[in-house]
Design a protein around this motif. Structure first.
Motif, PDB file in Angstrom:
ATOM      1  N   LEU A 118      -1.310  11.110   5.981  1.00  0.00           N
ATOM      2  CA  LEU A 118      -1.571  12.005   4.119  1.00  0.00           C
ATOM      3  C   LEU A 118      -2.539  10.565   3.803  1.00  0.00           C
ATOM      4  N   SER A 119      -3.241  10.726   3.273  1.00  0.00           N
ATOM      5  CA  SER A 119      -4.519   9.810   2.096  1.00  0.00           C
ATOM      6  C   SER A 119      -3.135  10.003   0.815  1.00  0.00           C
ATOM      7  N   LEU A 120      -3.582   8.968  -0.024  1.00  0.00           N
ATOM      8  CA  LEU A 120      -2.547   7.834  -0.716  1.00  0.00           C
ATOM      9  C   LEU A 120      -3.175   9.764  -2.071  1.00  0.00           C
ATOM     10  N   THR A 121      -4.084   9.950  -1.955  1.00  0.00           N
ATOM     11  CA  THR A 121      -4.840  11.262  -2.811  1.00  0.00           C
ATOM     12  C   THR A 121      -4.054  12.674  -2.797  1.00  0.00           C
ATOM     13  N   GLU A 122      -3.455  12.517  -0.864  1.00  0.00           N
ATOM     14  CA  GLU A 122      -3.272  13.850  -0.742  1.00  0.00           C
ATOM     15  C   GLU A 122      -1.847  14.177  -0.664  1.00  0.00           C
ATOM     16  N   LEU A 123      -0.903  13.113  -0.697  1.00  0.00           N
ATOM     17  CA  LEU A 123       0.116  13.160  -0.970  1.00  0.00           C
ATOM     18  C   LEU A 123       0.650  12.690  -2.349  1.00  0.00           C
ATOM     19  N   ALA A 124      -0.129  12.837  -3.068  1.00  0.00           N
ATOM     20  CA  ALA A 124       0.169  12.624  -4.826  1.00  0.00           C
ATOM     21  C   ALA A 124       0.870  13.597  -5.178  1.00  0.00           C
ATOM     22  N   PRO A 125      -0.268  15.293  -4.929  1.00  0.00           N
ATOM     23  CA  PRO A 125       0.539  15.833  -5.862  1.00  0.00           C
ATOM     24  C   PRO A 125       1.919  16.706  -5.833  1.00  0.00           C
ATOM     25  N   HIS A 126       2.607  16.686  -4.538  1.00  0.00           N
ATOM     26  CA  HIS A 126       3.554  16.677  -3.736  1.00  0.00           C
ATOM     27  C   HIS A 126       4.646  15.512  -4.377  1.00  0.00           C
TER      28      HIS A 126
ATOM     29  N   GLU B 151       4.511   7.851  -8.049  1.00  0.00           N
ATOM     30  CA  GLU B 151       3.196   6.219  -8.007  1.00  0.00           C
ATOM     31  C   GLU B 151       3.050   6.240  -6.732  1.00  0.00           C
ATOM     32  N   ILE B 152       2.617   7.052  -5.692  1.00  0.00           N
ATOM     33  CA  ILE B 152       2.387   5.892  -3.791  1.00  0.00           C
ATOM     34  C   ILE B 152       0.932   5.242  -3.755  1.00  0.00           C
ATOM     35  N   LEU B 153       1.796   3.892  -3.844  1.00  0.00           N
ATOM     36  CA  LEU B 153       0.952   2.798  -3.860  1.00  0.00           C
ATOM     37  C   LEU B 153       0.557   2.257  -3.094  1.00  0.00           C
ATOM     38  N   GLU B 154       0.913   2.441  -1.636  1.00  0.00           N
ATOM     39  CA  GLU B 154       0.085   2.457  -0.114  1.00  0.00           C
ATOM     40  C   GLU B 154       1.096   3.023   1.443  1.00  0.00           C
ATOM     41  N   TYR B 155       0.015   2.636   2.234  1.00  0.00           N
ATOM     42  CA  TYR B 155       0.643   3.798   3.021  1.00  0.00           C
ATOM     43  C   TYR B 155       1.077   1.862   4.147  1.00  0.00           C
ATOM     44  N   LEU B 156       2.321   1.980   4.474  1.00  0.00           N
ATOM     45  CA  LEU B 156       3.314   1.059   5.049  1.00  0.00           C
ATOM     46  C   LEU B 156       3.039   0.707   6.713  1.00  0.00           C
ATOM     47  N   GLY B 157       3.338   2.323   7.031  1.00  0.00           N
ATOM     48  CA  GLY B 157       3.581   2.640   8.413  1.00  0.00           C
ATOM     49  C   GLY B 157       4.215   3.632   9.230  1.00  0.00           C
ATOM     50  N   ARG B 158       3.604   3.560  10.428  1.00  0.00           N
ATOM     51  CA  ARG B 158       4.432   4.869  11.228  1.00  0.00           C
ATOM     52  C   ARG B 158       5.177   3.926  12.065  1.00  0.00           C
ATOM     53  N   GLY B 159       6.528   4.586  12.160  1.00  0.00           N
ATOM     54  CA  GLY B 159       7.451   4.674  13.242  1.00  0.00           C
ATOM     55  C   GLY B 159       7.207   5.790  13.753  1.00  0.00           C
ATOM     56  N   GLY B 160       8.332   4.984  14.334  1.00  0.00           N
ATOM     57  CA  GLY B 160       9.289   6.399  15.914  1.00  0.00           C
ATOM     58  C   GLY B 160       9.226   7.370  14.928  1.00  0.00           C
TER      59      GLY B 160
ATOM     60  N   GLY C   4       8.401   8.597  11.891  1.00  0.00           N
ATOM     61  CA  GLY C   4       7.741   9.423  10.434  1.00  0.00           C
ATOM     62  C   GLY C   4       6.781   8.002   9.737  1.00  0.00           C
ATOM     63  N   VAL C   5       6.206   8.707   9.003  1.00  0.00           N
ATOM     64  CA  VAL C   5       5.135   7.383   8.346  1.00  0.00           C
ATOM     65  C   VAL C   5       5.952   6.964   7.011  1.00  0.00           C
ATOM     66  N   VAL C   6       5.397   5.409   6.633  1.00  0.00           N
ATOM     67  CA  VAL C   6       6.300   5.149   5.649  1.00  0.00           C
ATOM     68  C   VAL C   6       4.899   4.573   4.403  1.00  0.00           C
ATOM     69  N   TYR C   7       5.723   5.602   2.858  1.00  0.00           N
ATOM     70  CA  TYR C   7       4.526   4.687   1.880  1.00  0.00           C
ATOM     71  C   TYR C   7       5.320   4.107   0.953  1.00  0.00           C
ATOM     72  N   LYS C   8       4.812   2.703   0.482  1.00  0.00           N
ATOM     73  CA  LYS C   8       5.343   2.044  -0.776  1.00  0.00           C
ATOM     74  C   LYS C   8       4.994   3.369  -1.625  1.00  0.00           C
ATOM     75  N   ALA C   9       6.133   3.661  -2.720  1.00  0.00           N
ATOM     76  CA  ALA C   9       5.253   4.007  -4.265  1.00  0.00           C
ATOM     77  C   ALA C   9       6.362   3.349  -5.232  1.00  0.00           C
ATOM     78  N   ARG C  10       5.820   4.062  -6.472  1.00  0.00           N
ATOM     79  CA  ARG C  10       6.682   3.886  -7.651  1.00  0.00           C
ATOM     80  C   ARG C  10       7.435   4.754  -8.022  1.00  0.00           C
TER      81      ARG C  10
ATOM     82  N   PHE D  40     -12.636   0.480   2.292  1.00  0.00           N
ATOM     83  CA  PHE D  40     -11.349  -0.012   2.577  1.00  0.00           C
ATOM     84  C   PHE D  40     -10.738  -0.548   1.396  1.00  0.00           C
ATOM     85  N   GLN D  41     -11.856  -0.915   0.081  1.00  0.00           N
ATOM     86  CA  GLN D  41     -11.608  -1.521  -0.879  1.00  0.00           C
ATOM     87  C   GLN D  41     -11.034  -0.424  -1.963  1.00  0.00           C
ATOM     88  N   HIS D  42     -11.907   0.838  -1.416  1.00  0.00           N
ATOM     89  CA  HIS D  42     -11.544   1.965  -2.125  1.00  0.00           C
ATOM     90  C   HIS D  42     -10.750   2.641  -2.065  1.00  0.00           C
ATOM     91  N   ALA D  43      -9.624   1.973  -1.193  1.00  0.00           N
ATOM     92  CA  ALA D  43      -9.216   2.799  -0.127  1.00  0.00           C
ATOM     93  C   ALA D  43      -7.283   1.222  -1.099  1.00  0.00           C
TER      94      ALA D  43
END
Lengths: 632, 244
Positions: free
Chosen positions: A52-60, A65-74, A76-82, B162-165
């Motif tokens: 999911l993109s950061l903006t898709e995720l944010a409303p949930h 504050e979702i900051l970035e997508y960190l990666g995918r492991g077996g 699930g997916v992990v995001y960095k957030a504040r 990419f910059q935007h994201a």
């Protein structure tokens, strides 16, 4: 207007326009992306499924504050957030979208997550919160600013000391969790995190069980054992319902083995000290952690830790089989410290000369260690030749280093029974593979042996030593005329060392020393064939660039044989091998030029093409008198 | 046993209304949308045309004036009324229109008007670029520059995305591998640079290639009149780029 010559694209050899888009070669950009569809290769291929993109995720997650997508492991997916309320960084893990409607799973998820949230230990990634949102189960966890052990192992080989420093805190964390009835079930380098202060933390406790195992449903357990093949204890595969804390000890043993040797333990387990130079006492520890029967392993993580620490600090914790805090141990420890102090006193009493001598010896030892470590690091960059496919299991191959140089690695392929099949000696085929020039081409090269050659031949497949990223990008095979600054030797020297090395052990037919190369191996093969000192007599060069400005005098091609193979639709212009043919022929070389259909790559009747080329080279070399200029 | 695996490129559905089709549809009516679309197209593709005019042997000053005047007339919509069979593709339309412009006698009478109006294009750097062009026939040069402009445009869009994201760093690290053979990409080292796994690095490179292809097709789509022309135009431009 007098302009300096433009730099050429290292891949296709055509001059790079000054305003090349983002400095990239337009021909290669088009050839690599627009003419073909990219397909995945290798076991690591993962279906491309965008998270999911950061903006898709944010409303949930309004609290974050979702900051970035960190990666995918077996898992699930992990995001960095504040986390807004506490203004702290957190890791948001999204799990199991397919189980959202499963009420039984929801209950188990809640139970497990509560247990994990109670697991407060400095070496365990803390779970702050959990729940369901946006069609996912989620866990909100401590954010660890650092790398996981897999990333660390990929970047360099660990020293035994580093490996030994990593294991004890992991044991502490496991012991802590096991005492609370929580088993990890999926200990592997990806789940072991190292933060910037060097602290080790275990992530994803119990998630394997949460997702894969179901105590109320043995069927699920049998078909979906939780864990990762390679790191799983044998009982996790055979009897997953009986798994206990000792499975984690096995997995940690695998990680330990991997940190020490750089490899996973094979079925037929070799003690780590056979593979690398380490304290033999570690063999016993690692092999015991890897016992197939849980009863024979260390029974607790604390016991494993004690043993490891005994190797690290022998004075403090001998004997290792006893718990560390008995009065007896303490007394012995003090006795050791007393002895160490006495030794120290003697050292201090040494003469000044002795002191300097000792210091010099230490400096030399340090230099040797640094050298050994550099070699180990560079070796770790060379990919492994990989598993042997069944169809070539009978083709013998040895992994060798020429002239005792760790960087001059070659794979010697063929029936080396100690005596040559013909009185002239072996015909030698030196393969400089294309692409990244790494060992991964070895199955193909062994198939060449099997399908094209006979016992009169041996093959030396040279493995391109990649010193660093920049070289891998521009130049796989550095040559005298086209050097990479950091390269310690050229391909000409590499080939010469390998030929000399093989010549010491086996008799070689001096007329038939050929190179076989394709794509990025081609420019180096031309250069090798034109080295005045080379023993190479013929070259099979396919789908390659020809840039005479980077080569020595083409006159050195006189009396040599070239078999060139190229596709008219290759993105590397067919003009290049045509030019090579014309110029080399003009210098008195014998050149055969053949084409095939289908563009860049080995295509169609590959072994037939190889056979025709090698037969031509052999025939020409053995009847060399046909050559203009070499006739008596 | 191939170093580069190939599967036929699957045509992708295109739902974009192309900029060029907007221009063409509005050619007889005054529409701010179509004027803006044409303006954008001209700004993106003026250099190939300049290179063509220079390639025909005209002096730098003349070539600048002529290109300037050509675009001024085009944007004043004079030339869009001219019925040309080449209108399906902006690339061929521009070239044919320019050829007519150059050979047509009336443009001589416009000399005094040239350069008098507002400068539409920044031609200052054009001559530096032209000095480095390979010695090709003017038509070939035009096509080559056209294709390279599309590549430029595509990479700029990719960069922007990419910059935007917030992943500029990822793009900077990965972009070089767009021009690399698959076998030569050191995924392990990329993974270290990006602090990710090797698998994730493979996926990232794969996605970047895929997105590059999509954006390239999109850029092409904006210069053709209908979606069915994209594939032919793509093949033509790839062939142009592959010529040494």
């Amino acid at each position: 207007m007098n302009t300096p010559p433009l730099p050429a694209c290292p891949r296709c050899g055509v001059a790079l326009p000054i305003d090349a888009p983002r400095g990239l070669c337009p021909r290669c950009l088009a050839a690599m992306n627009l003419a073909t569809e990219t397909a995945f290769t290798g076991a690591n291929a993962v279906p491309a499924q965008p998270p999911l993109s950061l903006t898709e995720l944010a409303p949930h997650f309004p609290q974050l504050e979702i900051l970035e997508y960190l990666g995918r492991g077996g898992m699930g997916v992990v995001y960095k957030a504040r986390q807004r309320s506490l203004d702290r960084l957190v890791a948001l893990k999204l799990l199991a979208p397919e189980r959202v409607l499963d009420t039984k799973f929801a209950a188990r998820f809640a139970n497990e997550a509560q247990a994990l949230a109670r697991l407060n230990h400095p070496n365990i990634v803390t779970v702050y919160d959990f729940g369901q949102a946006g069609g996912f189960y989620y866990l909100l966890m401590e954010f660890v600013d650092g790398v996981n052990l897999r990333q660390l192992l990929r970047s360099r080989k660990l020293t035994p000391e580093e490996a030994l420093a990593i294991v004890p805190p992991l044991c502490e964390a496991l012991q802590f969790a096991h005492e609370r009835g929580i088993i990890h079930r999926d200990i592997k380098p990806e789940n072991l995190l190292l933060d910037k202060e060097g602290r080790t933390k275990i992530a994803d406790f119990g998630i394997a069980k949460m997702l894969g195992a179901d105590a109320s449903n043995v069927g699920v357990l049998e078909t979906q054992p939780a864990g990762t093949p390679g790191y799983m204890a044998p009982e996790q595969k055979s009897e997953p319902e009986k798994v206990d804390s000792r499975a984690d000890i096995y997995s940690l043993g695998v990680v330990f083995y991997e940190m020490l040797t750089g490899e996973l333990p094979a079925d037929k387990l070799q003690p780590p000290s056979r593979r690398v130079r380490i304290d033999v006492r570690l063999d016993e520890i690692v092999l015991r952690a890897l016992e197939k029967t849980p009863e024979l392993r260390f029974q607790t993580a604390a016991e494993l830790r004690t043993q490891v620490e005994a190797v690290v600090h022998p004075a403090m914790s001998l004997p290792a089989s006893n718990p560390p805090h008995t009065p007896q141990t303490r007394n012995r420890a003090w006795a050791w410290i007393g002895m160490s102090a006495a030794v120290l006193a003697v050292l201090v009493g040494w003469s000044v000369l002795g002191f300097y001598r000792a210091r010099r010896a230490m400096a030399e030892a340090q230099k040797a260690r640094a050298q050994a470590q550099r070699v180990a690091e560079e070796r770790a960059l060379l990919p492994d030749a990989g598993e042997t496919p069944a169809d070539i299991a009978d083709v013998p191959m040895r992994d060798l280093r020429a002239g005792d140089d760790e960087m001059k690695r070659f794979l010697l392929i063929g029936l080396l029974d100690g005596q040559s099949a013909s009185k002239e000696g072996y015909r030698l085929l030196i393969v400089l593979p294309g692409g990244a020039g790494d060992a991964n081409f070895s199955p193909f090269v062994r198939r060449i042996y099997k399908n094209v050659l006979d016992q009169n031949w041996i093959i030396a497949q040279l493995v391109a030593p990649q010193w660093n990223l920049a070289q891998a990008r521009y130049l796989v095979w550095p040559t005298a005329g086209d050097r990479y600054p950091a390269a310690r030797f050229t391909t000409e020297q590499f080939v010469a060392t390998v030929v000399a090395e093989i010549g010491k052990q086996h008799s070689i037919d001096p007329r038939c020393v050929f190179t076989l190369s394709w794509s990025s191996g081609g420019p180096a093969a031309y250069a090798v064939s034109l080295d005045p000192a080379t023993r190479v007599t013929g070259s099979f060069i396919a789908m390659s660039v020809f840039r005479p400005e980077n080569l020595p005098d083409l006159a050195a091609g006189k009396g040599r044989f070239y078999y060139l193979l190229h596709s008219p639709t290759d993105f590397i212009s067919i003009k290049m091998p045509e030019t090579a043919r014309d110029l080399l022929q003009a210098e008195g070389a014998r050149v055969e030029f053949q084409t095939y259909e289908g563009g860049h790559g080995w295509r169609g009747d590959v072994y037939g093409q190889l056979r025709r080329g090698l037969e031509w080279l052999t025939k020409e070399a053995e009847t060399g008198g046909a050559l203009p200029g070499t006739a008596p | 046993m191939s170093e580069v695996e190939e599967t036929p490129a699957a045509p992708q559905p295109l739902f974009v209304t192309t900029r060029w089709s907007v221009v063409l549809a509005a050619q007889d009516r005054s529409s701010p949308d179509s004027a803006a679309a044409l303006d954008l197209l001209c700004r993106a593709y003026w250099y190939p045309l300049y290179a063509y005019v220079r390639g025909t042997g005209r002096a730098p000053d003349d070539a600048q004036d002529l290109t300037q005047e050509f675009f001024a007339r085009l944007l004043a919509r004079d030339w869009l009324r001219v019925v040309l069979p080449e209108k399906g593709r902006f690339r061929t339309f521009l070239l044919v229109a320019m050829k007519r412009f150059l050979t047509n006698e009336w443009h001589r009478g416009m000399r005094q008007k040239r350069g008098g109006g507002q400068r539409l294009l920044s031609l200052d750097t054009a001559e530096n670029r032209f000095a480095a062009e390979p010695p090709l026939a003017p038509d070939e040069l035009y096509d080559r520059r056209w294709a390279m402009t599309l590549l430029d445009e595509t990479l700029a869009r990719l960069d922007e995305e990419f910059q935007h994201a917030g992943r500029k760093h990822e793009f900077d690290c990965l972009k070089e591998w767009l021009a690399a053979e698959r076998g030569s990409i050191p995924y392990a080292q990329i993974a270290v640079t990006l602090a990710t796994t090797e698998g994730a690095a493979r996926v990232a490179v794969h996605r970047l290639r895929k997105r590059f292809r999509e954006l390239f097709r999109q850029s092409i789509a904006e210069t053709v009149a209908c979606a069915s022309d994209v594939e032919t135009e793509l093949r033509y431009l790839v062939a142009v780029l592959s010529r040494a």
